[in-house]
Design an enzyme around this catalytic site. Structure first.
Site, PDB file in Angstrom:
ATOM      1  N   ASP A  57       0.581  -1.112  -0.101  1.00 44.56           N
ATOM      2  CA  ASP A  57       0.333  -0.100  -0.028  1.00 44.56           C
ATOM      3  C   ASP A  57       0.723   1.048  -0.223  1.00 44.56           C
ATOM      4  O   ASP A  57       2.247   1.413   0.207  1.00 44.56           O
ATOM      5  CB  ASP A  57      -1.083   0.028   1.071  1.00 44.56           C
ATOM      6  N   LEU A  58       0.264   2.149  -0.977  1.00 41.86           N
ATOM      7  CA  LEU A  58       1.519   3.503  -0.409  1.00 41.86           C
ATOM      8  C   LEU A  58       0.821   4.806   0.184  1.00 41.86           C
ATOM      9  O   LEU A  58       1.641   4.826   2.137  1.00 41.86           O
ATOM     10  CB  LEU A  58       1.176   4.270  -1.585  1.00 41.86           C
ATOM     11  N   ASP A  59       0.038   5.172   1.087  1.00 46.31           N
ATOM     12  CA  ASP A  59      -0.711   6.024   1.864  1.00 46.31           C
ATOM     13  C   ASP A  59      -0.935   5.151   2.881  1.00 46.31           C
ATOM     14  O   ASP A  59      -1.318   4.595   3.802  1.00 46.31           O
ATOM     15  CB  ASP A  59      -2.163   6.409   0.561  1.00 46.31           C
TER      16      ASP A  59
ATOM     17  N   ASP B 183      -1.322  -0.543   6.061  1.00 51.27           N
ATOM     18  CA  ASP B 183      -2.093  -0.202   7.571  1.00 51.27           C
ATOM     19  C   ASP B 183      -2.653  -0.467   7.492  1.00 51.27           C
ATOM     20  O   ASP B 183      -3.380  -0.259   9.111  1.00 51.27           O
ATOM     21  CB  ASP B 183      -1.554   1.469   7.008  1.00 51.27           C
TER      22      ASP B 183
END
Length: 238
Positions: free
Chosen positions: A16-18, A188
């Protein structure tokens, strides 16, 4: 590092990025403020606009096209188009204004500060294993220096439905030509990342940067294979 399920050998990692590789909350807050300021200055008809006014157009688009939430960029663009047309702008003015708003949005959206620890960790991982980014958002890894670490980036909307739907997880395995159960996904969110990855057949790693208690999290319906509190812990797994 905590293990909840036996972690089988894996041949690739997806990320995941954000809020996994950087803190996205200040980025979005700043972006929304700058976009609202831009809109207020764009035309006198928008001078008194507040965030709530923009939300009304977003909600109208969502009601008209319920699946638009899978593509947040398209959702934002269509909301801007509706705003202009609702205030009497011509088609040409609407397109031009929407393009300018989206340019403003994308500029600020990508003013991301990536921690040096993230760079160093991804650099080590990328030398040893294929990495892929899977995001529901619209950040551009090329703009914040993350792109070199990834074989490719998958984005909700253009590459399938948003997580936790299995589309992008399965596409990642297909493009990597690796069995999906031999991929470890790191994110997250217990819902979109952990549950999404597990239900797709991947192994899952929950990055818990806020010291949450897994059993007390309302979204924690499925436990990950492993929980980490900092990204660098992943190096020990390869």
């Amino acid at each position: 590092m905590r293990f909840y399920r036996p972690l089988a050998p894996f041949a690739a990692m997806t990320f995941d990025l954000d809020d996994t590789l950087y803190d996205n909350h200040p980025v979005i807050d700043k972006t929304e403020k700058e976009v609202l300021c831009f809109i207020r200055q764009y035309d006198s008809r928008f001078r008194q606009f507040e965030r709530e006014d923009l939300h009304l157009y977003r909600q109208a688009i969502l009601e008209r096209e319920p699946d638009i939430y899978h593509d947040v960029t398209s959702w934002r663009r269509q909301s801007a188009e509706l705003m202009f047309s609702h205030h009497g702008f011509s088609n040409e003015e609407t397109m031009r204004g929407t393009d300018e708003i989206m340019s403003c949005f994308m500029y600020w959206r990508n003013q991301i500060t990536v921690p040096e620890s993230t760079h160093s960790t991804l650099s080590v991982l990328a030398e040893n294993i294929p990495l892929v980014a899977i995001t529901n958002g619209n950040a551009e890894p090329e703009e914040c220096g993350l792109a070199p670490y990834f074989k490719f980036v998958l984005k909700a909307g253009v590459d399938g439905r948003s997580k936790p739907y299995p589309d992008m997880y399965r596409l990642a395995a297909e493009r990597l030509n690796i069995p999906i159960n031999q991929i470890l996904h790191i994110g997250d969110s217990l819902k979109t990342d952990v549950e999404g990855a597990l239900c797709s057949g991947m192994q899952a790693c929950w990055i818990n940067l806020e010291n949450k208690i897994l059993t007390q999290e309302p979204e924690g319906r499925l436990v990950p294979h492993v929980e980490i509190s900092d990204l660098a812990s992943l190096i020990a797994l390869i």
